[in-house]
Scaffold this motif. Structure first.
Motif, PDB file in Angstrom:
ATOM      1  N   GLU A 112       0.825  -1.201   0.000  1.00 29.90           N
ATOM      2  CA  GLU A 112       0.000   0.000   0.000  1.00 29.90           C
ATOM      3  C   GLU A 112       0.861   1.254   0.000  1.00 29.90           C
ATOM      4  O   GLU A 112       1.896   1.323   0.665  1.00 29.90           O
ATOM      5  CB  GLU A 112      -0.925   0.033   1.212  1.00 29.90           C
ATOM      6  CG  GLU A 112      -1.920   1.187   1.117  1.00 29.90           C
ATOM      7  CD  GLU A 112      -2.696   1.438   2.402  1.00 29.90           C
ATOM      8  OE1 GLU A 112      -3.769   2.045   2.308  1.00 29.90           O
ATOM      9  OE2 GLU A 112      -2.212   1.039   3.467  1.00 29.90           O
ATOM     10  N   LEU A 113       0.418   2.253  -0.750  1.00 30.67           N
ATOM     11  CA  LEU A 113       1.110   3.534  -0.753  1.00 30.67           C
ATOM     12  C   LEU A 113       0.096   4.662  -0.681  1.00 30.67           C
ATOM     13  O   LEU A 113      -1.084   4.486  -0.964  1.00 30.67           O
ATOM     14  CB  LEU A 113       1.998   3.700  -1.983  1.00 30.67           C
ATOM     15  CG  LEU A 113       1.406   3.582  -3.398  1.00 30.67           C
ATOM     16  CD1 LEU A 113       0.598   4.818  -3.782  1.00 30.67           C
ATOM     17  CD2 LEU A 113       2.512   3.374  -4.411  1.00 30.67           C
ATOM     18  N   THR A 114       0.589   5.816  -0.280  1.00 25.96           N
ATOM     19  CA  THR A 114      -0.206   7.036  -0.345  1.00 25.96           C
ATOM     20  C   THR A 114       0.599   8.054  -1.140  1.00 25.96           C
ATOM     21  O   THR A 114       1.827   8.113  -1.020  1.00 25.96           O
ATOM     22  CB  THR A 114      -0.552   7.569   1.055  1.00 25.96           C
ATOM     23  OG1 THR A 114      -1.387   8.729   0.932  1.00 25.96           O
ATOM     24  CG2 THR A 114       0.688   7.943   1.840  1.00 25.96           C
ATOM     25  N   LEU A 115      -0.065   8.824  -1.987  1.00 25.95           N
ATOM     26  CA  LEU A 115       0.628   9.765  -2.853  1.00 25.95           C
ATOM     27  C   LEU A 115       1.200  10.933  -2.056  1.00 25.95           C
ATOM     28  O   LEU A 115       0.609  11.376  -1.074  1.00 25.95           O
ATOM     29  CB  LEU A 115      -0.320  10.299  -3.925  1.00 25.95           C
ATOM     30  CG  LEU A 115      -0.946   9.266  -4.868  1.00 25.95           C
ATOM     31  CD1 LEU A 115      -1.856   9.975  -5.880  1.00 25.95           C
ATOM     32  CD2 LEU A 115       0.114   8.437  -5.579  1.00 25.95           C
ATOM     33  N   VAL A 116       2.348  11.423  -2.515  1.00 22.20           N
ATOM     34  CA  VAL A 116       2.963  12.623  -1.950  1.00 22.20           C
ATOM     35  C   VAL A 116       3.453  13.492  -3.101  1.00 22.20           C
ATOM     36  O   VAL A 116       3.396  13.109  -4.274  1.00 22.20           O
ATOM     37  CB  VAL A 116       4.141  12.282  -1.008  1.00 22.20           C
ATOM     38  CG1 VAL A 116       3.685  11.459   0.173  1.00 22.20           C
ATOM     39  CG2 VAL A 116       5.254  11.561  -1.761  1.00 22.20           C
ATOM     40  N   GLY A 117       3.939  14.678  -2.775  1.00 22.81           N
ATOM     41  CA  GLY A 117       4.446  15.581  -3.804  1.00 22.81           C
ATOM     42  C   GLY A 117       5.504  14.921  -4.661  1.00 22.81           C
ATOM     43  O   GLY A 117       6.431  14.284  -4.145  1.00 22.81           O
ATOM     44  N   GLY A 118       5.373  15.056  -5.965  1.00 18.01           N
ATOM     45  CA  GLY A 118       6.302  14.428  -6.903  1.00 18.01           C
ATOM     46  C   GLY A 118       5.726  13.222  -7.610  1.00 18.01           C
ATOM     47  O   GLY A 118       6.299  12.741  -8.582  1.00 18.01           O
ATOM     48  N   ASP A 119       4.579  12.719  -7.122  1.00 22.11           N
ATOM     49  CA  ASP A 119       3.978  11.520  -7.724  1.00 22.11           C
ATOM     50  C   ASP A 119       3.044  11.837  -8.892  1.00 22.11           C
ATOM     51  O   ASP A 119       2.645  10.922  -9.626  1.00 22.11           O
ATOM     52  CB  ASP A 119       3.185  10.743  -6.672  1.00 22.11           C
ATOM     53  CG  ASP A 119       4.079  10.020  -5.672  1.00 22.11           C
ATOM     54  OD1 ASP A 119       5.228   9.712  -6.028  1.00 22.11           O
ATOM     55  OD2 ASP A 119       3.630   9.779  -4.543  1.00 22.11           O
ATOM     56  N   SER A 120       2.668  13.105  -9.069  1.00 27.32           N
ATOM     57  CA  SER A 120       1.699  13.454 -10.110  1.00 27.32           C
ATOM     58  C   SER A 120       2.152  13.029 -11.498  1.00 27.32           C
ATOM     59  O   SER A 120       3.334  13.096 -11.841  1.00 27.32           O
ATOM     60  CB  SER A 120       1.452  14.965 -10.120  1.00 27.32           C
ATOM     61  OG  SER A 120       0.498  15.340  -9.177  1.00 27.32           O
ATOM     62  N   GLY A 121       1.174  12.615 -12.292  1.00 31.56           N
ATOM     63  CA  GLY A 121       1.434  12.283 -13.693  1.00 31.56           C
ATOM     64  C   GLY A 121       1.857  10.858 -13.931  1.00 31.56           C
ATOM     65  O   GLY A 121       1.832  10.380 -15.071  1.00 31.56           O
ATOM     66  N   GLU A 122       2.258  10.143 -12.863  1.00 30.17           N
ATOM     67  CA  GLU A 122       2.617   8.736 -13.018  1.00 30.17           C
ATOM     68  C   GLU A 122       1.353   7.912 -13.238  1.00 30.17           C
ATOM     69  O   GLU A 122       0.255   8.313 -12.875  1.00 30.17           O
ATOM     70  CB  GLU A 122       3.370   8.233 -11.783  1.00 30.17           C
ATOM     71  CG  GLU A 122       4.556   9.083 -11.357  1.00 30.17           C
ATOM     72  CD  GLU A 122       5.751   9.006 -12.311  1.00 30.17           C
ATOM     73  OE1 GLU A 122       5.627   8.326 -13.355  1.00 30.17           O
ATOM     74  OE2 GLU A 122       6.796   9.593 -12.006  1.00 30.17           O
ATOM     75  N   GLY A 123       1.514   6.721 -13.811  1.00 32.04           N
ATOM     76  CA  GLY A 123       0.359   5.927 -14.206  1.00 32.04           C
ATOM     77  C   GLY A 123      -0.178   5.011 -13.126  1.00 32.04           C
ATOM     78  O   GLY A 123       0.488   4.716 -12.136  1.00 32.04           O
TER      79      GLY A 123
END
Length: 328
Positions: free
Chosen positions: A209-220
């Protein structure tokens, strides 16, 4: 049961999250393991212990691009287009040049109330946070880069499904889709999304499990189905429930845009492969309706309170008071 209220992540917090992600991106995982979650080793070669099949990911760029035809890739609108690097199954890297881009449009099916109280009427068209990018030339088959199939199907088909998510630095985890929602970003985009909660502190979620953080945008993001990884959307934003402090991650949901994408790429003489997943089993459907029905009701009202904050790409240069904008 109170309304779900999203707490906007301010730019200072976004910058801090962003810096921390650069220093210790493994903190986004419930139980990070470099040997399991890193797609590449330190020398950029393929990781032999990676938990996913490298041969099925050639159409997923090292960063912020998912190839859907030999000429087109998709990313998040607020991250903008890049010259993407894709990796063949034998580990060979290929970098291509982006030439132009198109912001995919959201057509509202129902009236939608913005944070400021303005109502957008059903049938109106608005910029989404999905960006379709055209390369300057088609990728030759000899490069060994295979476009990804694109997910078809409706919102309900997604609930309770496990989704594979690419984070920055080509780290891959997964999470369970909790609900779906039309959301308003603080860029002004109106976009369709799937939403998943950070369950790890609550005792669930599993090691991937992961949670998004700054820098993850735009990944698939992807669903594994029929022996392939099917493109589901792109990382888009984060928000926190004001009442419970639960953290939620938001991904653009590609399925509502499939017809639009197909028409756009057809104009260049290409087509996409659409994979429609079946609806969940009857038992799962009942549990889904009971477990997530309240979330959809609550999140519908949440638009009155605050918009979802998109997570800035790693190359972003935020400054105090700067509003995130589309850079297509």
């Amino acid at each position: 049961m109170s309304d779900r209220r999203w707490t906007k992540i301010g730019l200072v917090s976004t910058l801090l999250w962003f810096v921390m992600a650069e220093l210790a991106s493994a903190a986004t995982f419930a139980s990070f393991s470099a040997s399991r979650h890193d797609r590449f080793l330190g020398d950029d070669t393929l990781n032999p212990d990676f938990w996913l099949d490298h041969s099925l990911l050639t159409g997923v760029a090292v960063r912020r691009a998912v190839l859907i035809t030999p000429l087109h890739y998709v990313t998040a609108t607020h991250t903008g287009m890049i010259n993407p690097t894709f990796v063949a199954a034998d580990g060979t890297r290929h970098t291509y040049t982006a030439e132009s881009s198109t912001v995919l449009q959201t057509t509202l099916r129902t009236d939608f109330e913005l944070e400021n109280g303005t109502t957008l009427m059903a049938g109106t068209v608005h910029n989404s946070d999905l960006l379709l990018v055209t390369l300057d030339a088609p990728i030759p088959a000899s490069d060994g880069i295979t476009p990804m199939s694109v997910l078809g199907g409706g919102y309900f088909d997604m609930l309770g499904r496990n989704m594979i998510i690419q984070g920055q630095n080509s780290q891959f985890g997964s999470d369970t889709i909790d609900f779906t929602q039309t959301v308003e970003l603080n860029t002004g985009a109106i976009t369709e999304s799937v939403v998943y909660r950070w369950d790890h502190p609550l005792g669930g979620g599993g090691m991937d499990e992961l949670t998004l953080v700054g820098g993850d945008s735009g990944e698939g993001s992807f669903i594994e189905y029929g022996g392939e990884y099917v493109f589901t959307g792109t990382n888009m934003g984060i928000a926190t429930d004001r009442d419970t402090s639960e953290k939620f991650s938001f991904n653009n949901f590609v399925s509502p845009y499939v017809d639009l994408i197909a028409a756009e790429v057809a104009a260049d003489g290409f087509s996409i492969t659409v994979v429609a997943v079946p609806e969940p089993s009857a038992a799962l459907a009942i549990l889904t309706a009971l477990g997530f029905g309240w979330a959809r009701r609550r999140t519908k009202r949440s638009r009155l309170h605050e918009r979802v904050t998109p997570i800035k790409p790693s190359g972003a240069k935020p400054r105090a008071g700067m509003e995130l904008v589309d850079r297509s």
